[in-house]
Design an enzyme around this catalytic site. Sequence first.
Site, PDB file in Angstrom:
ATOM      1  N   HIS A 171       0.827  -1.314   0.050  1.00  0.00           N
ATOM      2  CA  HIS A 171       0.067  -0.105  -0.071  1.00  0.00           C
ATOM      3  C   HIS A 171       0.630   1.167  -0.076  1.00  0.00           C
ATOM      4  O   HIS A 171       0.320   2.391  -0.427  1.00  0.00           O
ATOM      5  CB  HIS A 171      -1.079   0.064   1.150  1.00  0.00           C
ATOM      6  CG  HIS A 171      -0.447   0.329   2.557  1.00  0.00           C
ATOM      7  ND1 HIS A 171      -0.127  -0.713   3.411  1.00  0.00           N
ATOM      8  CD2 HIS A 171      -0.084   1.694   3.123  1.00  0.00           C
ATOM      9  CE1 HIS A 171       0.417   0.001   4.439  1.00  0.00           C
ATOM     10  NE2 HIS A 171       0.471   1.255   4.283  1.00  0.00           N
ATOM     11  N   ASP A 214       0.208  -7.537   1.368  1.00  0.00           N
ATOM     12  CA  ASP A 214       0.690  -6.266   1.418  1.00  0.00           C
ATOM     13  C   ASP A 214       2.215  -6.112   1.569  1.00  0.00           C
ATOM     14  O   ASP A 214       2.683  -5.425   2.516  1.00  0.00           O
ATOM     15  CB  ASP A 214      -0.040  -5.733   2.748  1.00  0.00           C
ATOM     16  CG  ASP A 214       0.150  -4.070   2.578  1.00  0.00           C
ATOM     17  OD1 ASP A 214       0.460  -3.609   1.743  1.00  0.00           O
ATOM     18  OD2 ASP A 214      -0.242  -3.406   3.737  1.00  0.00           O
ATOM     19  N   SER A 266       4.737   2.727   7.761  1.00  0.00           N
ATOM     20  CA  SER A 266       4.291   1.434   7.054  1.00  0.00           C
ATOM     21  C   SER A 266       5.832   1.079   6.438  1.00  0.00           C
ATOM     22  O   SER A 266       6.254   1.930   5.810  1.00  0.00           O
ATOM     23  CB  SER A 266       2.936   1.840   6.392  1.00  0.00           C
ATOM     24  OG  SER A 266       1.972   2.123   7.121  1.00  0.00           O
TER      25      SER A 266
END
Length: 467
Positions: free
Chosen positions: A121, A151, A225
């Site tokens: 993402h 992911d 992230s």
Amino acid sequence: MKRFSSLFLVSLLSGAVTLGSYKLLFDDNGYFSKNKNSVVTLAPNSYGRQVGLSTETLDFTEAAEKTIHTVVHVKNVSRKSVSNPILEYFYGYRGDQLQEQVGTGSGVIISEDGYIVTNNHVIKDASEIEITLNNKKSYTAKLIGTDSKMDIALLKIDADEKLPYTAFANSDSVKIGEWVLAVGNPYNLTSTVTAGIISAKARNLDTSGIQSFIQTDAAVNPGNSGGALVNTRGELIGINTMISSPTGSYAGYSFAIPSNIARKIIEDLMEFGNVQRGILGVEGGELNSLASKELGVPETQGFYIQKVSKNSGAEKGGLEKGDIIIKLDDQNIATYADLSGYINTKRPNDKVQVTFIRDGKNKVLPVILSKKEFFSTEFKGMELENIDASDKSKFHIDSGVKIISVSNENLKQYESQLRGNIILSIDNVKIKDIESASKILNNKTENQSIQMEMINNKGEIIRIILQ
């Protein structure tokens, strides 16, 4: 003489009271005796004298120093065509303009020649990906491959020097309560290090992809992230992925993809160009006190098999409905997240030793994992399978499951219209694959009706209700 007698009597009484008190409180059967049966456990005298954060027992500096040089800043630049509605309305002129959007995150260098792992993402829909190292050098990255389900994305930069990198640790061996560091670039603040502990393992957040996160209370915020979760030796145990927060900022817990899962995906992308998914071929659910009572089994932990898929490794290996899986190889299985997390580290044709309970006895069987593309399931007399690349291209879709046969007598007359249709959603929930379809269908009873949206061989969207 009389005074001496009084003093003697007082001394005698004092001694008796002292001796009696000792016998009552501290003797073998006394109130504070270690031999006394009590719900209170006394800590040893040394308990609490050493503080876990003291420099003599724990030092984060070495792990932090090693890791900050291996964590990079990831800049995602995407360009989208945007129309001007005013020009369109007044002049009929469609003057589309390219609008640039920028997103940022983190990544972890995993080899000296420039391979970097991050979250999918973080770089999704990127036109350009720019990597900035801790020494402020910047490079344009090439996207090697992605796994949107888990992911994970793999990038590559061509640096003019050998790069520092992080070694992978065995995430299965981390323990709850173990100290960890989260390293990343929250809010564009480079090389930020936070500390915490492992709060939980194999955490199932009910996502459509990974269902076995490492949970930690190390502070993680937007921008973290794709960054590193490392142990006190600076070894990678997870890729920081998401936070649990009502505000969008850190509020107590964060979650990381275990390094064993990330490593397997990376190796697949490098070797095969795509992710090789193996499946056990069982459907069911994890046990708890309520489920065990309804199923009539004494065990309250483990994965209860409700159904064994046709032609799967589980069927060929000898697993049956009603078996309770409690271990895969040396990994204990108490929940569905334990099972899915371990299987996600394996490939098709890998062999796993399945320990299970049948008729109250522990048994062990070797099972060879099947290829996920051939995974099928059956519900209400319809056999379903994952769609392939040709289906995705033909109908311009990216998910769904195909009806390959119909054995339900009530639906038999519609078999020609149903066979080959692709189910897009069930009860308004988007279906990505067999796994997500099975999860919904397993919660349905045979008497419940379900609504399906599907696309037929002509590309037409149709909706049906199955009773």
